[in-house]
Design an enzyme around this catalytic site. Structure first.
Site, PDB file in Angstrom:
ATOM      1  N   SER A 176     -19.569  38.049  25.033  1.00  0.00           N
ATOM      2  CA  SER A 176     -18.675  38.488  23.958  1.00  0.00           C
ATOM      3  C   SER A 176     -18.494  37.448  22.857  1.00  0.00           C
ATOM      4  CB  SER A 176     -17.309  38.867  24.538  1.00  0.00           C
ATOM      5  OG  SER A 176     -16.678  37.738  25.103  1.00  0.00           O
ATOM      6  N   LYS A 221      -7.412  40.673  24.530  1.00  0.00           N
ATOM      7  CA  LYS A 221      -7.861  39.737  23.483  1.00  0.00           C
ATOM      8  C   LYS A 221      -7.038  39.892  22.206  1.00  0.00           C
ATOM      9  CE  LYS A 221     -12.665  39.590  25.139  1.00  0.00           C
ATOM     10  NZ  LYS A 221     -14.066  39.965  24.862  1.00  0.00           N
TER      11      LYS A 221
END
Length: 795
Positions: free
Chosen positions: A675, A718
């Site tokens: 990611s 996140k």
């Protein structure tokens, strides 16, 4: 012989009956009894001996005495040192007390004599006499000890009534049976009764002799105790003594009350028989008894019942115990609705996934309260032995049942709510894999017949409501995960933490520290600053510790005489010290080559910084910061994509003369995953172009060699972490747009999202460099020349 008339003193007998023609020695110790013996001398020694109805009770009044007794004569009296009497009395006639009265300190009565009713001829009487003698002599043969004098006595008696009285007086019978024989005036029926009793008595003696002969070769204290126990057991069986309740009877009663299934009942009865035949000194005795104790303590048929709970009440309980978590509560209420409608009443299996401190355990308690079920928590963190779940086999010394069966014996309900805490922290060792053992516990198709090694029979777990908790899915084996319905609990926002602190944490701490409302005041500004500048976590445990620290600070002030403590922003540094966190990330991302990325961890989301620098070299890529293999590959892809765009990003830079050093701070923590792909690419592009990235811009996404941006997971965690750190712009893959539905509205309002499909769009947003007309001509030329298509494989 002349017999007395008028009132006669009464001698109550505690545990014996005197028959006509029988001489017996009695110990007389009660005051009224001694007074009766004293008064008998005035009646030429005559006294009425009668048995009391209950041998163990004290005589409170005349109603405690039988009405039938024996007219006796006191033949001798001996006074003992303790002032009691030893009295020799001889019985003469059956008699009936007309009425009792207390006269001169003792009971006295008028009597009616009763002679035997003889309704048999001489031949029958002789046959009865012979039978009674023969039976008596047979009994004397099997009796232990010297019985010669008794044999001679029996042979010399030719009176049927006297022989019957002699037999009744010398065999061991309950007091009520002896009294019944005394009250039977009919010689024929009395003799038949005695013959039956003597026959049973003889059989008992024969059984005792058999036991004695079989065990006579064994020596030692343990063996002698066993003989006595066998004899006692046989006596109870043959005489039908139902008044004595021993340990076997207690276990039998408990087994019957437990209402076990057939298989378990059969095992329990087998264990009870073993217990009965074992010596208390045997090591196996305690093992069998412990196993029986477990079996009778399990809730085979005990449940909480069908509580008709209301969904509105359940929702009220969840709202009272937890702030926020609206989507989580909605899913739980939907699940409770299914339970309410379901007819088979089977339990459920849920898995709460989330960082520490977000309320997984307390949610389980709230569900149990809403359903009216008992709650039991099983901590599985660090469990590394299969026997902790399934139990040990009883052949081992110190064997114990598994955690599930042990918990059931404590909660006493077979439909309780069990919380399996920290299921992701199970470990494997030489003792087996506890996660594999949990497969049977959590499988609805198997747990109706769960087999615990110690219990050694199946137990139905299908009615139990199981809730497992974990911080991460990574430590849970896929087969175990497949058996549970996953409910994801993400971290709290700053606003949610603020409200949790006001409505839950502060009132709880006030109760714990015994504070009144007028003694302390914490301003909203101070509380919000604690949330944003002194804690940075997904849950609220650290926040709770900070609030607790405030109350300790206030306690000291109050003890020093201050009447009221007010905590504002100006007091926080005095209580906690300098600020631990800042809400802005500008100072960390103010130079080219430094970009803010977003990461997912088992304890929630976090931000990380990708740093790059050019150093003289040969065009190599230097990577530091404990990066995993996947992250290293992302860095190589990012470098290749930047080199292909070097003509736009840095036309005059020759990368063959420089090495690129890539570093991710917090080098002591391993990092991996795809990611950070667009973050690494942006960092290298910022470095070579010398264009700094906007300080409040963060990004997450995977990249492919063709420049495509691919979706990643953990978006909610996140984004919440980015908002907590002060980020106000986030770049995401277009396909992650659907994940924003799970993010609170107040966060989405504060953050501007950029959705991209290609790295050119990423660089356009981050570096303000227009790459929309850029094409990967070289890439397509090379691949088409090979003559094969490319296929992307995501990790």
């Amino acid at each position: 012989m002349s017999y007395p008339v008028g009132l006669l003193p009464v001698l109550p007998l505690k545990n014996t009956v005197i028959y006509p023609g029988i001489t017996q020695t009695l110990r007389v110790g009660r005051d009224k009894s001694k007074k009766a013996v004293d008064l008998s001398s005035a009646q030429d020694g005559w006294i009425f001996a009668v048995a009391q109805k209950d041998a163990e009770a004290n005589i409170e009044s005349e109603v405690d005495l039988n009405s039938f007794g024996t007219l006796c004569k006191v033949e001798s009296i001996k006074i003992t040192p303790d002032s009691s009497y030893f009295v020799v009395v001889r019985g003469y006639h059956r008699a009936h007390a007309v009425s009792y009265a207390t006269v001169d300190g003792c009971y006295q009565t008028n009597l009616e004599r009763h002679d035997d009713v003889i309704d048999i001829d001489k031949a029958t009487e002789g046959a009865f006499l012979s039978s009674l003698k023969a039976m008596g002599l047979e009994i004397l043969k099997v009796l232990p000890g010297n019985t010669e004098s008794m044999v001679e006595l029996v042979k010399g008696v030719d009176d049927l009534a006297l022989l019957g009285h002699l037999a009744a007086a010398n065999i061991d019978l309950p007091l009520a049976e002896k009294q019944k024989i005394l009250e039977d005036f009919n010689l024929r029926t009395r003799t038949l009764t005695l013959l039956n009793i003597l026959q049973e008595f003889k059989q008992t003696l024969i059984v005792q002799n058999d036991i004695r002969n079989k065990l006579s070769s064994k020596l030692g204290q343990t063996q002698r105790e066993h003989i006595l126990r066998e004899q006692l057991k046989t006596i109870k069986e043959e005489l039908g003594d139902e008044d004595t309740v021993d340990i076997d009877d207690e276990y039998q009663k408990k087994i019957d009350e437990a209402k076990m299934p057939e298989e378990a009942h059969k095992l329990a009865m087998q264990q009870l028989r073993k217990l009965s035949n074992s010596s208390t000194q045997s090591p196996e005795y305690q093992m069998i008894r412990t196993h029986l104790d477990l079996m009778v303590s399990l809730p085979w048929s005990q449940s909480a019942g069908e509580k008709d709970f209301n969904l509105d009440d359940a929702e009220a309980i969840l709202n009272a115990d937890h702030y926020g978590l609206d989507k989580i509560k909605k899913r739980i209420l939907q699940h409770l609705a299914v339970i309410k409608r379901r007819k088979n009443k089977k339990g459920s299996i849920l898995l709460f996934i989330g960082p520490p401190g977000v309320g997984k355990t307390s949610l389980g308690q709230s569900i149990a309260r809403a359903l009216g079920k008992k709650y039991h928590r099983l901590s599985l963190g660090g469990v590394r032995d299969e026997s902790e779940i399934r139990g040990h086999r009883r052949t081992y010394i110190g064997a114990l049942p598994g955690k599930i069966i042990s918990a059931l014996s404590k909660v006493k309900q077979n439909d309780a709510l069990f919380l399996l805490d920290e299921v992701d922290k199970l470990s494997r060792s030489y003792g087996g894999d506890p996660a594999a053992a949990l497969l049977e516990v959590l499988d609805p198709e198997q747990n109706s017949a769960f087999a615990d090694h110690y219990l050694d029979t199946s137990f139905d777990l299908s009615k139990i409501f199981f809730i497992a908790t974990a911080n991460s899915l990574e430590g849970i084996p896929a087969p175990l995960l497949d058996r549970m319905e996953i409910i994801d609990l993400t971290g709290y926002t700053s606003a949610e933490k603020f409200n949790i602190a006001k409505s839950h944490i502060i009132p709880k701490q006030m109760d714990e520290y015994s504070f009144q409302n007028e003694e302390i005041q914490i301003s909203d500004e101070a509380l919000l600053k604690i949330v944003t500048h002194y804690t940075r976590e997904s849950g609220v445990r650290d926040l709770q510790r900070k609030v607790s620290e405030i109350f300790r600070y206030a306690s000291e002030k109050l003890q020093r005489g201050q009447a009221r403590v007010t905590v504002g922003i100006e007091n926080l540094e005095d209580i906690f010290g300098p600020e631990r966190f800042t809400s802005e990330v500008a100072e960390f991302t103010s130079t080219p080559g430094v970009v803010t990325g977003l990461a997912w961890t088992p304890v929630g989301g976090d931000i990380l910084f990708i740093e790059t620098a050019l150093v003289p070299g040969k065009g190599d890529l230097i990577i530091t910061g404990q990066l995993g293999e996947v992250m290293r590959e992302s860095a190589q892809i990012a470098k290749s994509l930047v080199r292909s765009r070097l003509s736009i990003l840095a036309p005059h830079l020759d990368l063959n003369k420089f090495d690129i050093h890539l570093h991710v701070p917090s080098g002591g923590i391993p990092k991996d995953g795809p990611s950070a792909g667009i973050t690494i690419l942006t960092s290298i592009a910022s470095l070579v172009s010398r264009v700094p990235v906007e300080p409040k811009l963060a990004m997450t996404g995977e990249i492919s060699l063709r420049g495509k941006v691919l979706p990643v997971g953990g978006i909610k965690e996140k984004v919440i972490a980015a908002h907590r750190a002060g980020v106000r712009q986030i770049i995401l893959c277009e396909q992650n747009k659907k994940d924003l539905r799970e993010i609170p509205e107040d966060i989405k309002t504060d953050i501007q999202f950029h959705f991209v499909n290609h790295i050119n769009e990423v660089l356009s947003v981050a570096l303000k460099i227009d790459l929309k007309d850029w094409t990967d001509d070289l890439f397509f030329t090379v691949t088409s020349g090979i003559g094969s298509s490319t296929q992307e494989v995501r990790s």
